[in-house]
Design a protein around this motif. Sequence first.
Motif, PDB file in Angstrom:
ATOM      1  N   ILE A 150       0.841  -1.205   0.000  1.00 60.29           N
ATOM      2  CA  ILE A 150       0.000   0.000   0.000  1.00 60.29           C
ATOM      3  C   ILE A 150       0.875   1.253   0.000  1.00 60.29           C
ATOM      4  N   ALA A 151       1.915   1.265   0.824  1.00 57.07           N
ATOM      5  CA  ALA A 151       2.820   2.421   0.868  1.00 57.07           C
ATOM      6  C   ALA A 151       3.536   2.590  -0.474  1.00 57.07           C
ATOM      7  N   ALA A 152       3.971   1.472  -1.081  1.00 58.34           N
ATOM      8  CA  ALA A 152       4.634   1.546  -2.386  1.00 58.34           C
ATOM      9  C   ALA A 152       3.689   2.071  -3.451  1.00 58.34           C
ATOM     10  N   GLU A 153       2.442   1.641  -3.392  1.00 55.45           N
ATOM     11  CA  GLU A 153       1.462   2.125  -4.366  1.00 55.45           C
ATOM     12  C   GLU A 153       1.242   3.631  -4.223  1.00 55.45           C
ATOM     13  N   GLY A 154       1.188   4.108  -2.980  1.00 51.27           N
ATOM     14  CA  GLY A 154       1.042   5.538  -2.744  1.00 51.27           C
ATOM     15  C   GLY A 154       2.226   6.319  -3.277  1.00 51.27           C
ATOM     16  N   LEU A 155       3.437   5.847  -2.994  1.00 55.83           N
ATOM     17  CA  LEU A 155       4.633   6.528  -3.504  1.00 55.83           C
ATOM     18  C   LEU A 155       4.706   6.445  -5.029  1.00 55.83           C
ATOM     19  N   GLN A 156       4.287   5.319  -5.573  1.00 58.66           N
ATOM     20  CA  GLN A 156       4.289   5.143  -7.029  1.00 58.66           C
ATOM     21  C   GLN A 156       3.403   6.192  -7.692  1.00 58.66           C
ATOM     22  N   GLU A 157       2.190   6.355  -7.187  1.00 59.45           N
ATOM     23  CA  GLU A 157       1.239   7.275  -7.813  1.00 59.45           C
ATOM     24  C   GLU A 157       1.596   8.740  -7.567  1.00 59.45           C
ATOM     25  N   ILE A 158       2.029   9.073  -6.365  1.00 57.73           N
ATOM     26  CA  ILE A 158       2.239  10.474  -6.018  1.00 57.73           C
ATOM     27  C   ILE A 158       3.645  10.942  -6.378  1.00 57.73           C
ATOM     28  N   TYR A 159       4.663  10.165  -6.023  1.00 58.84           N
ATOM     29  CA  TYR A 159       6.041  10.603  -6.229  1.00 58.84           C
ATOM     30  C   TYR A 159       6.558  10.255  -7.624  1.00 58.84           C
ATOM     31  N   PHE A 160       6.465   8.989  -7.984  1.00 61.81           N
ATOM     32  CA  PHE A 160       7.079   8.553  -9.240  1.00 61.81           C
ATOM     33  C   PHE A 160       6.233   8.892 -10.464  1.00 61.81           C
ATOM     34  N   LYS A 161       4.923   8.769 -10.371  1.00 63.66           N
ATOM     35  CA  LYS A 161       4.060   9.061 -11.520  1.00 63.66           C
ATOM     36  C   LYS A 161       3.515  10.482 -11.502  1.00 63.66           C
TER      37      LYS A 161
END
Length: 184
Positions: A150-161
């Motif tokens: 869940i944390a990785a998905e959040g960082l993926q969407e907000i930070y990386f994407k």
Amino acid sequence: MPEISDGLTRADEQNFTRPIPKSAGAQMRFLVRQLKSTREVAALLAVSQRTVERYVKDQIKQPKPALAARLESEVRRRWQPLVRKRARDRAARTTGLVIETRARFGFTAAPGTTDDGRMRRITQQLPPEYAERLFAAQEAGATEEQLRHIAAEGLQEIYFKDHGARAQGLLVEFTDIDYVDFDF
């Protein structure tokens, strides 16, 4: 190691309005008030009921290190539940949470791009929906891997994407956590 779960618990403790009881007797009295029975506290801490009674009456003042750690852990877990709930509700509805981490991030991306993982230090505000998902998963007894996802998905969407503005096919892996802290 439960890095994500422990990080969320530490963030809860930053919202406490009063410090937890310091002495072993005060901590034991708090647990007895919470659980309503010295027998329940004794079973929880794996000591005899008489030992609990002696701590409550301050006949014993210094617990052994293992008991002191269990005692403090149980008191922290039960301390100010309404304050903790209000802070979590506020984060899940309006403010979101801040994640600060140093970890290895690997990627699955389009051909021709690098997918080599590397250590990154990231501090990022996650929106309320990710805070809500993390809290709900933790309360439901989710595994550390599920919380990490869940944390990785959040960082993926907000930070990386960047909220979907770039890197459409990117999938982020959150591994080799050096540390992770939350604030809400």
